[in-house]
Write a protein that holds these residues in place. Structure first.
Motif, PDB file in Angstrom:
ATOM      1  N   SER A 147     117.150  16.021  91.126  1.00 33.49           N
ATOM      2  CA  SER A 147     115.724  15.690  91.249  1.00 33.49           C
ATOM      3  C   SER A 147     114.826  16.897  91.064  1.00 33.49           C
ATOM      4  CB  SER A 147     115.435  15.074  92.617  1.00 33.49           C
ATOM      5  OG  SER A 147     116.118  13.867  92.769  1.00 33.49           O
ATOM      6  N   ASP A 157     109.356  13.455  91.116  1.00 28.44           N
ATOM      7  CA  ASP A 157     110.247  14.491  91.652  1.00 28.44           C
ATOM      8  C   ASP A 157     109.801  14.944  93.043  1.00 28.44           C
ATOM      9  OD1 ASP A 157     111.474  14.410  89.151  1.00 28.44           O
ATOM     10  OD2 ASP A 157     110.479  16.213  88.422  1.00 28.44           O
ATOM     11  N   SER A 160     111.191  13.042  96.004  1.00 24.06           N
ATOM     12  CA  SER A 160     112.629  13.122  96.295  1.00 24.06           C
ATOM     13  C   SER A 160     112.929  14.081  97.422  1.00 24.06           C
ATOM     14  CB  SER A 160     113.392  13.568  95.052  1.00 24.06           C
ATOM     15  OG  SER A 160     113.190  12.641  94.021  1.00 24.06           O
TER      16      SER A 160
END
Length: 160
Positions: A147, A157, A160
């Motif tokens: 990620s 992203d 994550s």
């Protein structure tokens, strides 16, 4: 190839991914806390993903999501869309290539790339994701490495 004008709202796509990422993060927390073992966690994640897909089925127009098996196909689409500058296309491809390469390094098979086109205050925005195949729950460390592979993280992203 080209694209059609999207009808999906950008915020709905972002909210969809927020729900997915929240579910993934919660699943990792449950594993860490010992509430779920890896096998049960993976099943829980799959079921939760199905529920999220059902919840968003009426908000996300599937024809606004383009799927490409190879990064070269994604590149061709981005060029033909005429929505992106050469610099933007390079940045998008470099970003997804970093996810792709890290997924391979971590032992996962990349299955393709998704590109959502969506409306945000009358403008067409995009969200591109790299898709990988997992047959079991990845470790949190591997998930984070994939990620967070690009140095400049995308909106997705960051979740994550």
């Amino acid at each position: 190839m080209g694209y059609k004008n999207p009808t999906t709202k950008y915020q709905d796509v972002v909210d969809y991914y927020k729900r997915i990422k929240s579910l993934e993060n919660l699943t990792f927390a449950r594993i860490e806390a010992g509430v779920l073992d890896r096998e049960k966690a993976f099943e829980s994640l799959k079921q939760g993903g199905k529920k999220i897909n059902e919840d968003y089925a009426k908000l996300l127009n599937p024809s606004d999501c383009y799927f490409f098996k190879k990064i070269g196909e994604l590149e061709l689409f981005l060029r033909e869309c005429d929505l992106f500058s050469k610099a933007d296309i390079k940045d998008i491809l470099d970003h997804e290539d970093k996810h792709y390469n890290e997924a391979i390094r971590q032992g996962y098979k990349q299955t393709g790339f998704r590109c959502w086109l969506a409306l945000d205050k009358g403008n067409i925005e995009y969200i591109v994701t790299t898709c990988i195949r997992a047959y079991s729950m990845p470790t949190h460390d591997k998930y984070k490495k994939i990620s967070r592979a690009p140095t400049k993280l995308s909106v997705i992203d960051e979740m994550s």
